[in-house]
Design an enzyme around this catalytic site. Structure first.
Site, PDB file in Angstrom:
ATOM      1  N   GLY A 238       0.651  -1.156  -0.034  1.00 15.36           N
ATOM      2  CA  GLY A 238       0.106  -0.087   0.000  1.00 15.36           C
ATOM      3  C   GLY A 238       0.707   1.244   0.095  1.00 15.36           C
ATOM      4  O   GLY A 238       2.118   1.120  -0.258  1.00 15.36           O
ATOM      5  N   HIS A 239       0.226   2.295   0.324  1.00 15.87           N
ATOM      6  CA  HIS A 239       1.153   3.722  -0.051  1.00 15.87           C
ATOM      7  C   HIS A 239       1.215   4.133   1.639  1.00 15.87           C
ATOM      8  O   HIS A 239       1.820   5.289   1.747  1.00 15.87           O
ATOM      9  CB  HIS A 239      -0.077   4.789  -0.552  1.00 15.87           C
ATOM     10  CG  HIS A 239       0.139   4.357  -1.950  1.00 15.87           C
ATOM     11  ND1 HIS A 239      -0.585   5.259  -2.790  1.00 15.87           N
ATOM     12  CD2 HIS A 239       0.503   3.359  -2.731  1.00 15.87           C
ATOM     13  CE1 HIS A 239      -0.641   4.744  -4.043  1.00 15.87           C
ATOM     14  NE2 HIS A 239       0.147   3.621  -4.058  1.00 15.87           N
ATOM     15  N   GLY A 240       0.939   3.475   2.761  1.00 18.02           N
ATOM     16  CA  GLY A 240       1.509   3.669   4.210  1.00 18.02           C
ATOM     17  C   GLY A 240       0.257   4.248   4.866  1.00 18.02           C
ATOM     18  O   GLY A 240      -0.856   4.368   4.392  1.00 18.02           O
TER      19      GLY A 240
END
EC number: 3.2.1.67
Length: 393
Positions: A238-240
């Protein structure tokens, strides 16, 4: 039989009768026409069961989805309900969306004060939608949020699994007092815009013991939000974990008092990110604490980006009007997939202030265990126990 025995027996009978009288009424969707098997749209039965439960003024009525797979088109559950304690939605099986919903949200709870969702799986069935988005020149239906909770207070969601949302998995909007605990969210790493949990214009929201593996942010915090606690979360791919993006338009509310503790991130694009548009619209981020976070192979473990301008459209050469202050990072460890593990790229017109780094130990994955580098512009604060401290702190 003695008098004492009679009294005891009568007392027990009365106690059992009293207990039975306060047992929550239960409304099963199958009693309103829903059939398991995932072929016929059961939305009408779900809405009818909700209407019955919502209209019950007893103690916490239950709407039950039994074991099995139920296909449900768009379902809009509206309150407020008559029960002072709210309605319990107990899901024992799987609720699956059709390939196209035709609306921005699939399952919506609006004014559902006191709502409690327990167990089960919500399957957004997003594969066909993602394929449409990936094919150039095709007209696609709108991306759909799986679980949309709006303008609802004192809500809890526990042990629910959400998979393959067409868009955001869980949206919390204009709510107060929401707890998500033991939630599991999963979608492919390359699925577009499939954020795990998005919170905006809300206060007092807790995300506890969650596992999020998606194609976008694990948790994102939007404008007008305060009192967010994210604890014991596992994130990746994911993007965090992101605050923002902010400052994209005029009049956005501030973000304050956000805590992220005891998190682990693996293989994510970002770790702990604050992101604002490179536009002059005013805003504020303050009172943020990131503590005890473990990173593994994260591309940008710590990043503040105040020059967000995708495609260089409508913002080149401008400066962010969002003020970022009082942000603390403590006990951040692990590995960075890039050489720059700590990046503070702050606004020239609104520099970041009160940035505090303590006990930061991040190494570069490809550097043989060597410390990663840092980058710092227009930021001020302090650093202690940091292997490679940013030069401007």
């Amino acid at each position: 039989m003695s008098v004492i025995t009679v009294v005891v027996v009568v007392g027990v009978v009365l106690a059992l009768a009293a207990a039975a009288s306060v047992m929550a009424a239960e409304y099963s969707v199958v009693d309103y026409g829903a059939r398991a098997g995932g072929r016929a749209d059961a939305a009408g039965a779900f809405l009818a069961a909700w209407a019955a439960a919502c209209g019950d003024d007893g103690e916490r009525p239950v709407m039950r989805v039994p074991a099995g797979t139920f296909l449900v088109g768009r379902a809009y559950f509206r309150g407020p309900c008559r029960s002072a304690g709210g309605v319990v939605l107990a899901i024992d099986g799987t609720v699956v969306a059709p390939p196209a919903v035709g609306n921005a949200s699939w399952i919506t709870f609006h004014y559902a004060h006191g709502l409690a969702i327990r167990g089960g799986t919500l399957d957004g069935n997003g594969h066909a939608f993602w394929a449409c988005k990936a094919a150039a020149g095709r007209r696609c239906p709108p991306g759909t949020t799986t679980l949309d909770i709006s303008q609802s207070n004192n809500v809890s969601v526990k042990r629910v699994t959400l998979v393959d949302s067409k868009n955001v998995h869980v949206s919390i909007f204009d709510c107060a007092g929401v707890t998500l605990q033991g939630v599991r969210i999963a979608a492919p790493a390359d699925s577009p815009n499939t954020d795990g949990i998005h919170v905006a214009l809300s206060r007092d929201v807790a995300v506890l013991s969650a596992t999020v593996r998606t194609g976008d942010d694990c948790v994102s915090v939007g404008p007008g939000t305060s009192g967010v606690a994210i604890r014991n979360i596992r994130c990746g791919p994911g993007h965090g974990i992101s605050i923002g993006s902010l400052g994209g338009r005029a009049g956005e509310g501030e973000v304050r008092n956000v805590t992220v503790e005891s998190a682990s991130l693996a293989g994510t694009q970002n770790g702990l990110r604050i992101k604002t548009w490179g536009k002059p619209f005013a805003g504020r981020v303050s009172g943020v604490r990131f503590a005890n976070v473990a990173m593994r192979d994260v591309q940008n473990p710590i990043v503040v980006d105040q020059n967000y301008c995708p495609g260089n459209v409508n913002c080149p050469g401008q400066s962010s009007g969002v003020k970022i202050s009082d942000v603390e990072y403590e006990g951040i460890t692990g590995t960075s997939a890039t050489t720059v593990a700590v990046r503070f790229d702050c606004s020239g017109s609104n520099p970041c202030t009160g940035i505090r780094l303590r006990n930061i130990n991040l190494t570069y994955d490809g550097g043989g265990g060597k410390p990663a580098r840092s980058f710092c512009k227009n930021a001020g604060g302090s650093a202690s126990g940091v292997v490679i401290p940013p030069s401007c702190l």
